[in-house]
Design an enzyme around this catalytic site. Structure first.
Site, PDB file in Angstrom:
ATOM      1  CE1 TYR A  50      -3.084  -2.987   0.277  1.00 40.57           C
ATOM      2  CE2 TYR A  50      -3.449  -2.487   2.590  1.00 40.57           C
ATOM      3  CZ  TYR A  50      -3.700  -3.261   1.481  1.00 40.57           C
ATOM      4  OH  TYR A  50      -4.578  -4.313   1.586  1.00 40.57           O
ATOM      5  N   GLY A 198     -13.890  -5.645   1.766  1.00 44.26           N
ATOM      6  CA  GLY A 198     -14.905  -5.235   0.791  1.00 44.26           C
ATOM      7  C   GLY A 198     -16.318  -5.534   1.224  1.00 44.26           C
TER       8      GLY A 198
END
Length: 305
Positions: A50, A198
């Site tokens: 990330y 998610g």
């Protein structure tokens, strides 16, 4: 906040912060991180990939400056070799890369151990025994407390369930992407917990679903047509808040933490409010099951056992 424990005793807040979309400016990220901790979110999920390590560094600086390391559980991931000079990313699950990865992550996170270290992907062609041995070695050295995998490949998941001592499996899981349902029995039989990423399906399972659908999913997704998704969402929305219905759905399974991303404090607080509403509500499994029937039954089609 409810705490769920993995088989190694890692305490995970039932609602976790997915840090992937944290702002890259420290002050803005600090607002989100502080709001999470103020609301008893103790699990923070990141990865070396990330922002090429910057995400870990931002989290590490916040925790060090506020002396909060002992108050949180850090999950990070390894396996992707990234180039600092371009966008090139290559898959490298070798012992050498994992050992280098943990050292670099520890430095960025300003800590001497990571609570939960995960393989960030994986293929059936990997030298999986080498991966497992390396994670076990890191655990013995005290550099990590437990390990897991982040994968949606049934054959990879099956191998690690049978041949390793993983604590967790992270996978996309929600009312729309309900593919993990087919793996629940095998996961639960090994006392492994799920980290559900998610959970709101990129905003589809929120009160902004109409604009999200038109903006991001005009061609549908997961072999589902735009029209079928829209019909299911419109019908479900009449029965309650879509976010809360999705959270309630996930709570039926061995999900240790619903890992929700947030790019702003307002977004995080909204998600927390909906999660808390579910925890306080009397919505029963029958209601959730009725909602679930509105959505197509999906199955993994690739990388099968």
């Amino acid at each position: 906040m409810k705490i769920n424990y993995t088989k190694s005793g890692i305490p995970l807040s039932a609602f976790g912060l997915g840090a992937m979309n944290l702002p890259t400016y420290q002050e803005q990220a600090n607002e989100i991180l502080k709001a999470a901790i103020d609301n008893q979110i103790t699990y923070i999920d990141t990865a070396d990939l990330y922002q090429k390590g910057k995400n870990e560094a931002i989290i590490g600086k916040f925790l060090k400056e506020n002396k909060l390391r002992q108050d949180v559980i850090i999950g990070s991931k390894v396996g992707n070799a990234f180039n600092m000079n371009n966008d090139e990313v290559t898959w490298d699950p070798s012992a050498k890369h994992i050992k280098e990865g943990i050292i670099n992550s520890l430095k960025r996170l300003n800590t001497d151990y990571i609570d939960l270290y995960m393989l960030h992907g994986g293929t059936i062609e990997d030298n999986k025994e080498e991966v497992i041995h390396t994670f076990e070695s890191l655990k013995k050295e005290g550099l990590i407390r437990a390990y897991g995998i982040s994968s949606i490949r049934p054959n990879v998941i099956d191998y690690y369930l049978k041949h390793s001592n993983i604590d967790t499996i992270m996978m996309q899981f929600n009312l729309i992407d309900n593919r993990p349902e087919r793996l629940i029995d095998s996961i639960e039989s090994k006392d492994v917990k799920i980290l559900a990423r998610g959970p709101l399906m990129k905003g589809l399972l929120t009160d902004k679903y109409e604009s999200i659908l038109d903006r991001k999913f005009q061609e549908g997704t997961l072999d589902l047509s735009y029209e079928s998704i829209k019909h299911a969402l419109e019908t479900a929305n009449k029965s309650g808040n879509l976010s809360e219905l999705s959270y309630g759905y996930l709570m039926q399974f061995p999900v240790a933490s619903i890992v929700n991303g947030a790019s702003s404090k307002a977004q995080l607080l909204s998600n927390i409010r909906h999660f808390e509403n579910v925890m306080k509500s009397e919505t029963n499994n029958r209601t959730i099951n009725d909602i679930r029937k509105l959505f197509s039954n999906l199955e993994y089609k690739d990388h099968l056992v």
